[in-house]
Design a protein around this motif. Structure first.
Motif, short mmCIF file in Angstrom:
data_model
loop_
_atom_site.label_atom_id
_atom_site.label_comp_id
_atom_site.label_asym_id
_atom_site.label_seq_id
_atom_site.Cartn_x
_atom_site.Cartn_y
_atom_site.Cartn_z
N ARG A 56 -43.39 20.11 41.86
CA ARG A 56 -43.93 21.44 42.14
C ARG A 56 -43.24 22.54 41.34
O ARG A 56 -43.47 23.72 41.57
CB ARG A 56 -43.81 21.74 43.62
N ILE A 57 -42.42 22.16 40.38
CA ILE A 57 -41.72 23.16 39.57
C ILE A 57 -42.74 23.99 38.79
O ILE A 57 -43.77 23.48 38.36
CB ILE A 57 -40.71 22.45 38.62
N SER A 58 -42.46 25.25 38.62
CA SER A 58 -43.37 26.12 37.86
C SER A 58 -43.28 25.76 36.38
O SER A 58 -42.28 25.22 35.90
CB SER A 58 -43.00 27.59 38.06
N PHE A 59 -44.35 26.07 35.64
CA PHE A 59 -44.34 25.79 34.21
C PHE A 59 -43.29 26.63 33.49
O PHE A 59 -42.69 26.18 32.51
CB PHE A 59 -45.72 26.03 33.59
N ALA A 60 -43.03 27.84 33.99
CA ALA A 60 -41.99 28.68 33.38
C ALA A 60 -40.62 28.03 33.56
O ALA A 60 -39.83 27.93 32.60
CB ALA A 60 -42.01 30.08 34.00
N LYS B 207 -43.65 29.03 28.62
CA LYS B 207 -44.57 28.60 29.68
C LYS B 207 -45.85 27.95 29.14
O LYS B 207 -46.23 26.86 29.58
CB LYS B 207 -44.92 29.81 30.55
N TRP C 264 -47.12 24.12 29.55
CA TRP C 264 -48.36 23.82 30.27
C TRP C 264 -49.25 22.92 29.42
O TRP C 264 -49.83 21.97 29.92
CB TRP C 264 -49.08 25.11 30.63
#
Length: 157
Positions: free
Chosen positions: A25-29, A39, A43
């Motif tokens: 669930r880590i953000s792309f940033a 980012k 992605w």
């Protein structure tokens, strides 16, 4: 079914899948920062890893104990070869079967089954699994504890 393409993974791809195995669930940033990308390129890499079949999906890891599933068993099954398609369809459709592996050796399949208690498991074996077309015999092992689960694929590459 998604068509898998042969894909050579570079160092950045390996870093991405290693981090995603730790935290899906880590953000792309944040992921990009860990692997040295911004980012959008991060992605794009994740999207390509998905379309090539390297990443097969994202899901939550659930704790079966907290869901009331206290019995985990490995069931080794011998199946009459003439019925393997019917057997596989029945197993795919059976809610209590967590996984099914076609194997070599003395047995044809190994099933991982979860059940709420030993009585429910016994009923499952006697009333359901034994009646699946083609089942000739099975051998069951009840697991006492999980030593390792979900080992990271990225460390094998």
């Amino acid at each position: 079914m998604k068509e898998l393409k042969e894909r050579k993974l570079d160092k950045v791809d390996l870093k991405i899948i290693s981090e995603l195995e730790k935290e899906g669930r880590i953000s792309f940033a944040a992921l990009g920062e860990l692997v040295g990308l911004s980012k959008t390129p991060c992605w794009n890499r994740v999207k390509e890893l998905g379309s090539s079949g390297v990443i097969d999906g994202f899901s939550a890891n659930l704790n079966p104990e907290t869901l009331g599933l206290h019995v985990r068993a490995l069931v080794h099954v011998v199946v009459d070869f003439d019925y393997y398609l019917e057997f596989e369809k029945a197993i795919i459709d059976h809610a209590s079967v967590r996984s099914c592996h076609a194997v070599t050796g003395d047995f044809d399949y190994v099933l991982e089954i979860l059940s709420s208690d030993i009585n429910s498991f016994d009923h499952l074996l006697r009333a359901e699994l034994s009646r699946i077309p083609g089942v000739q015999r099975f051998n069951t092992s009840i697991t006492t504890r999980m030593v390792k689960s979900h080992g990271p694929y990225s460390q094998m590459l």
